[in-house]
Design a protein around this motif. Structure first.
Motif, PDB file in Angstrom:
ATOM      1  N   GLY A  97       0.591   1.244  -4.906  1.00  0.00           N
ATOM      2  CA  GLY A  97       0.756   1.790  -3.569  1.00  0.00           C
ATOM      3  C   GLY A  97       0.276   3.216  -3.430  1.00  0.00           C
ATOM      4  O   GLY A  97       0.540   3.866  -2.416  1.00  0.00           O
ATOM      5  N   LEU A  98      -0.471   3.704  -4.434  1.00  0.00           N
ATOM      6  CA  LEU A  98      -0.938   5.091  -4.441  1.00  0.00           C
ATOM      7  C   LEU A  98      -2.444   5.212  -4.203  1.00  0.00           C
ATOM      8  O   LEU A  98      -2.997   6.317  -4.269  1.00  0.00           O
ATOM      9  CB  LEU A  98      -0.571   5.762  -5.770  1.00  0.00           C
ATOM     10  CG  LEU A  98       0.929   5.854  -6.064  1.00  0.00           C
ATOM     11  CD1 LEU A  98       1.171   6.354  -7.479  1.00  0.00           C
ATOM     12  CD2 LEU A  98       1.614   6.769  -5.049  1.00  0.00           C
ATOM     13  N   THR A 176      -0.317  -6.860  -2.992  1.00  0.00           N
ATOM     14  CA  THR A 176      -0.410  -6.381  -1.609  1.00  0.00           C
ATOM     15  C   THR A 176      -0.557  -7.540  -0.638  1.00  0.00           C
ATOM     16  O   THR A 176       0.077  -7.572   0.428  1.00  0.00           O
ATOM     17  CB  THR A 176      -1.593  -5.408  -1.465  1.00  0.00           C
ATOM     18  OG1 THR A 176      -1.366  -4.281  -2.315  1.00  0.00           O
ATOM     19  CG2 THR A 176      -1.741  -4.939  -0.025  1.00  0.00           C
ATOM     20  N   ALA A 177      -1.390  -8.525  -1.003  1.00  0.00           N
ATOM     21  CA  ALA A 177      -1.603  -9.684  -0.124  1.00  0.00           C
ATOM     22  C   ALA A 177      -0.290 -10.423   0.117  1.00  0.00           C
ATOM     23  O   ALA A 177       0.000 -10.854   1.242  1.00  0.00           O
ATOM     24  CB  ALA A 177      -2.636 -10.615  -0.734  1.00  0.00           C
ATOM     25  N   GLU A 218       8.518  -1.493   3.456  1.00  0.00           N
ATOM     26  CA  GLU A 218       9.505  -1.282   2.393  1.00  0.00           C
ATOM     27  C   GLU A 218      10.569  -2.379   2.317  1.00  0.00           C
ATOM     28  O   GLU A 218      10.864  -2.883   1.217  1.00  0.00           O
ATOM     29  CB  GLU A 218      10.169   0.081   2.529  1.00  0.00           C
ATOM     30  CG  GLU A 218      11.094   0.385   1.351  1.00  0.00           C
ATOM     31  CD  GLU A 218      12.048   1.509   1.646  1.00  0.00           C
ATOM     32  OE1 GLU A 218      13.256   1.236   1.720  1.00  0.00           O
ATOM     33  OE2 GLU A 218      11.579   2.638   1.798  1.00  0.00           O
ATOM     34  N   PRO A 219      11.154  -2.813   3.440  1.00  0.00           N
ATOM     35  CA  PRO A 219      12.164  -3.884   3.325  1.00  0.00           C
ATOM     36  C   PRO A 219      11.595  -5.160   2.729  1.00  0.00           C
ATOM     37  O   PRO A 219      12.309  -5.886   2.026  1.00  0.00           O
ATOM     38  CB  PRO A 219      12.615  -4.097   4.770  1.00  0.00           C
ATOM     39  CG  PRO A 219      12.249  -2.859   5.496  1.00  0.00           C
ATOM     40  CD  PRO A 219      11.004  -2.351   4.842  1.00  0.00           C
ATOM     41  N   GLY A 247       2.754   2.924   0.567  1.00  0.00           N
ATOM     42  CA  GLY A 247       1.937   1.730   0.728  1.00  0.00           C
ATOM     43  C   GLY A 247       2.769   0.466   0.669  1.00  0.00           C
ATOM     44  O   GLY A 247       3.865   0.391   1.218  1.00  0.00           O
ATOM     45  N   SER A 248       2.235  -0.529  -0.042  1.00  0.00           N
ATOM     46  CA  SER A 248       2.983  -1.774  -0.240  1.00  0.00           C
ATOM     47  C   SER A 248       3.836  -1.723  -1.485  1.00  0.00           C
ATOM     48  O   SER A 248       4.445  -2.713  -1.870  1.00  0.00           O
ATOM     49  CB  SER A 248       2.018  -2.965  -0.302  1.00  0.00           C
ATOM     50  OG  SER A 248       1.084  -2.793  -1.352  1.00  0.00           O
TER      51      SER A 248
END
Length: 289
Positions: A97-98, A176-177, A218-219, A247-248
């Motif tokens: 997520g960076l 991420t997907a 985030e949730p 990010g994710s």
């Protein structure tokens, strides 16, 4: 001629999804910020071909890598037949997520534009960047910015002070997907207040920025990776001024008044939470040497 490049990571101070675009991509609204944590890339000219060396576990050294794809995209778009050997030294956690892969791709576009004397404008490079990923245009520009659309519609914002940042990356892989697919299925409630964040950034107000942190993903990630909530709680208990997932995920960051305070916060954390890195906000994304 050798070129050395520092490709800096990013965090998302806010991340919102405002809809779906006609091509099926998610429409984003996110306030993004460069941080000093950076990968290092070294570029050396070759008569032809692309060679990539990474030496990092889990980082491919072929066409699956965004660095390779960025180099090949430049060759295809410009007709350049020159080659390059690239050494990639990873410091940014992978799939965290960076924006590490995106930063490396952006650095490759910028470096090869110079190494191969292509003379492409920043606007032309930005159009190529979007073909590589939603975060690549921001990673090319860096600093503090509001990104909309797929991430390519960038509005520069006033630079923030070099506040300290503690990054904690749990040792858990996140797709991420899958996160976006789960978001579409669950449609979580609670969206960040982007306008409040823009006002806080304009005032360079740490307390207001921390109060406006938010990430609609985030949730979703936390429902799949319980470590995210544990890390958030630990950073809050350790004294971070503001805490949010980037990010994710799964990386969670804690904002602090400075790097010294960030080191104090990091020192109170249990190392078993994951990889802990102290860094700071910075104004630029890519540094050519």
């Amino acid at each position: 001629m050798l070129l050395q490049v520092q490709a800096r990571a990013k965090i998302n101070l806010t991340l919102d999804i405002t809809g779906l675009l006609p091509d099926g991509y998610h429409e984003l609204e996110t306030v993004m910020q460069s941080i000093a944590l950076a990968d290092r890339l070294v570029f050396a000219p070759l008569p032809g071909g692309i060679e990539l060396e990474t030496g990092a576990s889990g980082v491919p050294a072929g066409p699956e890598n965004l660095v390779w794809r960025a180099a090949e995209l430049l060759r295809k778009q410009t007709g350049c037949r020159r080659g390059v050997r690239i050494h990639l030294f990873k410091n940014i956690p992978v799939a965290a997520g960076l924006g590490g892969g995106s930063a490396d791709a952006a650095a490759t576009l910028l470096a090869l534009n110079r190494l191969w004397s292509l003379d492409l404008s920043r606007e032309e490079l930005a159009r190529l960047a979007l073909q590589l990923g939603a975060d690549v245009p921001f990673c090319l520009a860096g600093g503090t910015a509001l990104a909309r659309g797929k991430g390519e519609l960038l509005t520069p914002l006033p630079p923030l002070p070099p506040w300290g940042v503690v990054l904690v990356t749990p040792d858990v892989a996140v797709s991420t997907a899958r996160i976006y697919k789960e978001y579409d299925r669950l449609l979580p409630v609670g969206r960040p207040d982007t306008q409040a964040m823009l006002r806080a950034v304009d005032r360079r107000d740490l307390a207001a920025v921390c109060a406006s942190l938010g990430n609609v993903l985030e949730p979703v990630t936390a429902s799949l990776v319980p470590e995210v909530r544990r890390v958030k709680g630990a950073l809050q208990e350790a004294g971070a001024a503001g805490v949010e997932m980037s990010g994710s995920g799964p990386t969670v960051f804690g904002l602090c008044s400075g790097e010294e305070e960030a080191r104090r916060v990091a020192g109170r954390l249990d190392p078993r939470l994951g990889r802990i890195i102290c860094t700071r906000l910075c104004a630029g994304a890519i540094h050519l040497q």
